[in-house]
Design a protein around this motif. Sequence first.
Motif, PDB file in Angstrom:
ATOM      1  N   TYR A   1       0.984  -1.162   0.144  1.00 26.79           N
ATOM      2  CA  TYR A   1       0.231  -0.515   0.386  1.00 26.79           C
ATOM      3  C   TYR A   1       0.648   1.130   0.285  1.00 26.79           C
ATOM      4  CZ  TYR A   1      -4.407  -2.487   1.515  1.00 26.79           C
ATOM      5  OH  TYR A   1      -5.565  -3.427   0.405  1.00 26.79           O
ATOM      6  N   LYS A   2       0.578   2.155  -0.943  1.00 26.68           N
ATOM      7  CA  LYS A   2       1.085   3.503  -0.274  1.00 26.68           C
ATOM      8  C   LYS A   2       0.107   4.398  -0.072  1.00 26.68           C
ATOM      9  CE  LYS A   2      -0.663   4.762  -4.761  1.00 26.68           C
ATOM     10  NZ  LYS A   2       0.099   5.254  -6.788  1.00 26.68           N
ATOM     11  N   PRO A   3       0.515   5.569   0.985  1.00 23.78           N
ATOM     12  CA  PRO A   3       0.141   6.837   1.252  1.00 23.78           C
ATOM     13  C   PRO A   3      -0.962   7.356  -0.626  1.00 23.78           C
ATOM     14  CG  PRO A   3       2.059   6.966   2.168  1.00 23.78           C
ATOM     15  CD  PRO A   3       2.825   6.008   0.270  1.00 23.78           C
ATOM     16  N   GLY A   4      -2.007   7.636   0.309  1.00 23.88           N
ATOM     17  CA  GLY A   4      -3.256   8.413  -0.635  1.00 23.88           C
ATOM     18  C   GLY A   4      -3.360   9.283   0.318  1.00 23.88           C
ATOM     19  N   ASP A   5      -4.465  10.119  -0.705  1.00 20.52           N
ATOM     20  CA  ASP A   5      -4.548  11.778  -0.545  1.00 20.52           C
ATOM     21  C   ASP A   5      -5.993  11.197   1.005  1.00 20.52           C
ATOM     22  OD1 ASP A   5      -2.937  12.505  -2.784  1.00 20.52           O
ATOM     23  OD2 ASP A   5      -4.673  11.836  -3.481  1.00 20.52           O
ATOM     24  N   GLU A   6      -6.541  12.550   0.728  1.00 19.99           N
ATOM     25  CA  GLU A   6      -7.377  12.749   2.325  1.00 19.99           C
ATOM     26  C   GLU A   6      -8.754  11.705   1.893  1.00 19.99           C
ATOM     27  OE1 GLU A   6      -9.815  15.730   2.340  1.00 19.99           O
ATOM     28  OE2 GLU A   6      -9.025  16.461   0.637  1.00 19.99           O
TER      29      GLU A   6
END
Length: 472
Positions: free
Chosen positions: A86-91
């Motif tokens: 997983y990658k950090p996403g937006d809000e």
Amino acid sequence: MTGQRGSRFTMGWKRLAAVAAVSGLALLTVPAPATAVGVKGIGHNATQVQPNATPGSEWHGSYVWQDKHVWCVQYALPAPDSAVGYKPGDELLTKAGKKLDPAVAANISYLLLRYSTTKSPEEAAALAHLLHSWTAAPDGPVRFDTPDPKYLAYNAEWYAARLPQSVMDTVARLRADAEANRGPWTLSAAAPTDPLVIGTESTWTVALLKQNDKGVPNAPISFTLTDAKLTDGSASGTVTTDANGAPVALKVIPTGPKPAIAVTADSPADKPVVHQPIQTENMQRIVTTGGEKELTAAANAPARTAPGAVKITKIDSETKKAIAGVALRVTAKDQTSPALKQDDSPLVGTDGKPLVLQTGADGTVEVPGLRTPQEICLVEVAAPKGYEEFFDPKAPPASCGSVAPGSTLALELVNKPNTPVVPSTIPAGTEGSTPVATASFETQLRPGLMLAVGGLVLLGAALAGLLVWRRQ
């Protein structure tokens, strides 16, 4: 969920180390192999799955992903495979792709901060229920009657009737907690307003406030002191607000001239952030610990050494008795400029010149509240009566010394009395017990008086001659 520091953030309330959380919890569902989809953590199953939902959607709780507990959003899509990156996403958005209501976003951020690593199955299930209720409510194409899990809405009422009552009681408690304590928060630190003295205890305060300016209850605040220490000798640590969120008072002892405090505290993120699956969009997003941000604050104030005092004694060099009423000027080492008070202001009189004091009946005078360390001189202004002979106004007597913190400098100034004058009186008896007889002389002679005196002289001479003749 990741904020400014992501999943590295370690919480001070109920946070667990990631590995300990996985290995130490009593899971209600036996974990599947690490490569399986949807390795369940802690929580509860509903008695039935919602219509049109995929099997496994009855699970309300955390999932184990990469050795840590996470919560899923995007209801009814497959849960995360531990091997899926997983990658950090937006809000965080709703399942319909819309922005969350600001109050809802603040509630989610607070609950992730407060409960995302809970050990309680009821709290874990309640958190999952609330997350789905807020992010997957019916909205446009997102509805209850679609067979497409990508658009299936979460039926909160359905699951409320099929989850244990203890879970729904916890849902109400968590919702109320979030509405009462959600962010944004502000962190502050304050130094005392009174002058600080090195080595003397003082009270500093730190506070963590909610958006309604009320304190955050049971919140840990980390601190680090510079040029200072607590009364137990420590210079860093963690303090916790009480159940009412009142500011925390720290008993601080300055150890140097520039005491300061730096504080940090975990706060709900302004907006929740999700991790998105890298390989596919047809999988649930996840929120993890770390949905919070770090707040910082600092305070400082100058500190001085403890004030000192000087006490001078004026004595007679011969009798060693005190001399009262002697005027002395308080000066710096140069015997010209004024000494300094504790606040660094000059010690002067109403005339703006160095202060002048007089010795009391005991021959002493004391000057308190002096800046330390400091060289102090007391200079005699004028000779007291009986000591004028040896007083030189160009080089008046003075006594100097260094005033140390918290102590009194004792000085002594000796005066030599005038030289005794030989008396013009002749004692007429035992000294001190009989009256003194004094001689009186008349230096002016009148003519009549001179004739009388001459006759007496002639008569005396005739009598003396007669006496001598008769003897012969």
